[in-house]
Design a protein around this motif. Structure first.
Motif, PDB file in Angstrom:
ATOM      1  N   THR A  11      34.473  48.355  35.765  1.00 44.24           N
ATOM      2  CA  THR A  11      33.804  49.779  36.096  1.00 44.24           C
ATOM      3  C   THR A  11      34.705  50.581  34.226  1.00 44.24           C
ATOM      4  OG1 THR A  11      36.277  50.500  36.465  1.00 44.24           O
ATOM      5  CG2 THR A  11      35.464  50.363  37.893  1.00 44.24           C
ATOM      6  N   SER A  12      35.411  49.490  33.467  1.00 42.84           N
ATOM      7  CA  SER A  12      35.755  49.313  31.907  1.00 42.84           C
ATOM      8  C   SER A  12      35.731  48.604  31.147  1.00 42.84           C
ATOM      9  CB  SER A  12      36.682  50.063  32.146  1.00 42.84           C
ATOM     10  OG  SER A  12      37.391  50.269  30.612  1.00 42.84           O
ATOM     11  N   ALA A  13      35.063  47.927  30.120  1.00 41.16           N
ATOM     12  CA  ALA A  13      35.347  46.999  30.070  1.00 41.16           C
ATOM     13  C   ALA A  13      36.610  45.988  29.208  1.00 41.16           C
ATOM     14  CB  ALA A  13      33.849  47.056  28.279  1.00 41.16           C
ATOM     15  N   THR A  14      37.787  47.382  29.309  1.00 41.42           N
ATOM     16  CA  THR A  14      38.721  47.416  28.025  1.00 41.42           C
ATOM     17  C   THR A  14      39.391  46.866  29.512  1.00 41.42           C
ATOM     18  OG1 THR A  14      38.365  49.372  26.758  1.00 41.42           O
ATOM     19  CG2 THR A  14      40.886  48.558  27.520  1.00 41.42           C
ATOM     20  N   LEU A  15      40.613  45.834  29.254  1.00 44.23           N
ATOM     21  CA  LEU A  15      41.234  45.140  30.221  1.00 44.23           C
ATOM     22  C   LEU A  15      42.281  45.522  29.617  1.00 44.23           C
ATOM     23  CD1 LEU A  15      39.176  41.670  30.546  1.00 44.23           C
ATOM     24  CD2 LEU A  15      39.537  44.150  31.772  1.00 44.23           C
ATOM     25  N   GLY A  21      52.438  39.662  31.931  1.00 43.82           N
ATOM     26  CA  GLY A  21      51.593  38.807  30.777  1.00 43.82           C
ATOM     27  C   GLY A  21      49.958  38.581  32.315  1.00 43.82           C
ATOM     28  N   ARG A  22      50.423  39.319  33.248  1.00 43.70           N
ATOM     29  CA  ARG A  22      48.630  39.983  33.934  1.00 43.70           C
ATOM     30  C   ARG A  22      47.762  41.180  33.401  1.00 43.70           C
ATOM     31  NH1 ARG A  22      49.968  36.763  38.441  1.00 43.70           N
ATOM     32  NH2 ARG A  22      47.960  38.323  40.246  1.00 43.70           N
ATOM     33  N   VAL A  23      46.751  40.730  33.604  1.00 44.83           N
ATOM     34  CA  VAL A  23      45.746  41.618  33.223  1.00 44.83           C
ATOM     35  C   VAL A  23      45.326  42.277  34.063  1.00 44.83           C
ATOM     36  CG1 VAL A  23      43.295  41.934  31.903  1.00 44.83           C
ATOM     37  CG2 VAL A  23      44.275  40.233  31.315  1.00 44.83           C
ATOM     38  N   ARG A  24      45.441  43.983  33.915  1.00 43.26           N
ATOM     39  CA  ARG A  24      44.646  44.331  34.687  1.00 43.26           C
ATOM     40  C   ARG A  24      43.447  44.728  34.926  1.00 43.26           C
ATOM     41  NH1 ARG A  24      48.259  50.060  35.862  1.00 43.26           N
ATOM     42  NH2 ARG A  24      49.258  48.248  36.877  1.00 43.26           N
ATOM     43  N   VAL A  25      42.555  44.657  35.932  1.00 48.07           N
ATOM     44  CA  VAL A  25      41.173  44.430  35.504  1.00 48.07           C
ATOM     45  C   VAL A  25      40.467  45.949  37.454  1.00 48.07           C
ATOM     46  CG1 VAL A  25      38.748  43.044  36.033  1.00 48.07           C
ATOM     47  CG2 VAL A  25      41.055  42.219  35.283  1.00 48.07           C
ATOM     48  N   TYR A  26      39.821  46.193  36.304  1.00 47.72           N
ATOM     49  CA  TYR A  26      39.112  47.642  37.285  1.00 47.72           C
ATOM     50  C   TYR A  26      37.771  47.125  38.231  1.00 47.72           C
ATOM     51  CZ  TYR A  26      43.152  50.426  35.870  1.00 47.72           C
ATOM     52  OH  TYR A  26      44.863  50.940  35.767  1.00 47.72           O
ATOM     53  N   LEU A  27      37.850  47.101  39.072  1.00 56.26           N
ATOM     54  CA  LEU A  27      36.407  46.165  39.756  1.00 56.26           C
ATOM     55  C   LEU A  27      35.785  47.175  40.925  1.00 56.26           C
ATOM     56  CD1 LEU A  27      37.728  43.097  40.400  1.00 56.26           C
ATOM     57  CD2 LEU A  27      36.715  43.745  38.601  1.00 56.26           C
ATOM     58  N   THR A  57      40.109  39.549  48.713  1.00 54.48           N
ATOM     59  CA  THR A  57      39.973  40.882  48.200  1.00 54.48           C
ATOM     60  C   THR A  57      38.542  41.688  48.368  1.00 54.48           C
ATOM     61  OG1 THR A  57      40.340  42.247  46.074  1.00 54.48           O
ATOM     62  CG2 THR A  57      39.316  40.208  45.938  1.00 54.48           C
ATOM     63  N   THR A  58      38.654  42.462  48.072  1.00 58.50           N
ATOM     64  CA  THR A  58      37.822  43.182  48.746  1.00 58.50           C
ATOM     65  C   THR A  58      37.328  44.488  47.125  1.00 58.50           C
ATOM     66  OG1 THR A  58      37.868  43.311  50.749  1.00 58.50           O
ATOM     67  CG2 THR A  58      35.849  45.246  50.281  1.00 58.50           C
ATOM     68  N   PRO A  59      36.466  44.061  46.485  1.00 57.91           N
ATOM     69  CA  PRO A  59      36.450  44.676  44.956  1.00 57.91           C
ATOM     70  C   PRO A  59      35.331  46.238  45.478  1.00 57.91           C
ATOM     71  CG  PRO A  59      35.346  42.888  44.346  1.00 57.91           C
ATOM     72  CD  PRO A  59      36.014  42.891  46.549  1.00 57.91           C
ATOM     73  N   ARG A  60      35.820  47.332  46.191  1.00 57.54           N
ATOM     74  CA  ARG A  60      35.218  48.872  46.269  1.00 57.54           C
ATOM     75  C   ARG A  60      36.384  49.177  46.051  1.00 57.54           C
ATOM     76  NH1 ARG A  60      34.394  49.226  51.751  1.00 57.54           N
ATOM     77  NH2 ARG A  60      32.401  47.837  52.293  1.00 57.54           N
ATOM     78  N   ASN A  61      35.787  49.855  44.192  1.00 59.88           N
ATOM     79  CA  ASN A  61      36.817  50.606  43.468  1.00 59.88           C
ATOM     80  C   ASN A  61      38.278  50.041  43.417  1.00 59.88           C
ATOM     81  OD1 ASN A  61      34.939  52.204  43.283  1.00 59.88           O
ATOM     82  ND2 ASN A  61      35.143  53.231  44.957  1.00 59.88           N
ATOM     83  N   SER A  62      38.353  48.554  43.269  1.00 56.07           N
ATOM     84  CA  SER A  62      39.811  47.581  43.362  1.00 56.07           C
ATOM     85  C   SER A  62      40.254  47.358  42.034  1.00 56.07           C
ATOM     86  CB  SER A  62      40.012  46.587  43.948  1.00 56.07           C
ATOM     87  OG  SER A  62      38.918  46.573  45.163  1.00 56.07           O
ATOM     88  N   VAL A  63      41.390  47.890  41.792  1.00 52.16           N
ATOM     89  CA  VAL A  63      42.047  47.153  40.950  1.00 52.16           C
ATOM     90  C   VAL A  63      42.605  45.539  40.699  1.00 52.16           C
ATOM     91  CG1 VAL A  63      44.192  47.302  38.895  1.00 52.16           C
ATOM     92  CG2 VAL A  63      43.660  49.546  39.996  1.00 52.16           C
ATOM     93  N   VAL A  64      42.447  45.124  40.035  1.00 46.14           N
ATOM     94  CA  VAL A  64      42.931  43.585  40.414  1.00 46.14           C
ATOM     95  C   VAL A  64      43.596  42.753  39.342  1.00 46.14           C
ATOM     96  CG1 VAL A  64      42.261  41.006  40.936  1.00 46.14           C
ATOM     97  CG2 VAL A  64      40.920  42.837  41.580  1.00 46.14           C
ATOM     98  N   ALA A  65      45.523  42.254  39.621  1.00 46.03           N
ATOM     99  CA  ALA A  65      45.698  41.651  38.269  1.00 46.03           C
ATOM    100  C   ALA A  65      46.013  40.089  37.844  1.00 46.03           C
ATOM    101  CB  ALA A  65      47.098  42.282  38.597  1.00 46.03           C
ATOM    102  N   GLY A 104      34.466  41.433  27.481  1.00 50.59           N
ATOM    103  CA  GLY A 104      35.215  42.468  28.342  1.00 50.59           C
ATOM    104  C   GLY A 104      36.475  42.173  26.996  1.00 50.59           C
ATOM    105  N   VAL A 105      37.181  43.443  26.452  1.00 49.95           N
ATOM    106  CA  VAL A 105      38.338  42.800  25.491  1.00 49.95           C
ATOM    107  C   VAL A 105      38.921  43.317  26.673  1.00 49.95           C
ATOM    108  CG1 VAL A 105      39.355  44.103  23.708  1.00 49.95           C
ATOM    109  CG2 VAL A 105      36.799  43.566  23.697  1.00 49.95           C
ATOM    110  N   ILE A 106      40.558  42.737  26.200  1.00 50.57           N
ATOM    111  CA  ILE A 106      41.403  42.545  26.283  1.00 50.57           C
ATOM    112  C   ILE A 106      42.312  42.899  25.398  1.00 50.57           C
ATOM    113  CG2 ILE A 106      43.782  41.126  27.742  1.00 50.57           C
ATOM    114  CD1 ILE A 106      42.036  39.299  28.292  1.00 50.57           C
TER     115      ILE A 106
END
Length: 109
Positions: A11-15, A21-27, A57-65, A104-106
């Motif tokens: 949902t965003s290319a910015t992570l 130390g975990r990356v938050r990714v919006y899916l 997981t079920t990435p329906r508007n999810s946040v995954v770290a 994406g870009v972290i």
């Protein structure tokens, strides 16, 4: 149960890299029961993601770290950003698989 391929998109290319130390990714996705994720530099060296078996997981508007390794965290701190390719291997409840490679870009949080 479905014979449709599971899908995922960012949902965003910015992570965001958290202090943990975990990356938050919006899916956003559909038909996904489980997935594995690999995060690699654009040049190909792995810098994080899940390891081993599927993570449910079920990435329906999810946040995954997902964890970023020490090398990846060092690059983000040094340059303030890190361009990455994120490989998702998805599977739905019927066993249908799909592979998606997204960019994406972290950045630090």
């Amino acid at each position: 149960m479905s014979d449709m391929k599971p899908t995922v998109r960012l949902t965003s290319a910015t992570l965001r890299l958290r202090d943990s130390g975990r990356v938050r990714v919006y899916l956003r996705g559909s038909q996904t029961a489980a997935m594995t994720v690999k995060i690699a530099q654009v040049g190909g060296k792995r810098v994080g993601g899940t390891t081993g078996s599927y993570t449910c997981t079920t990435p329906r508007n999810s946040v995954v770290a997902m964890p970023l390794n020490a090398y990846g965290r060092k690059l983000v701190r040094r340059h303030g950003r890190l361009a990455v390719k994120i490989t998702f291997r998805l599977i739905n409840g019927s066993g249908v698989t799909n592979k998606r490679v997204l960019s994406g870009v972290i950045k630090p949080e």
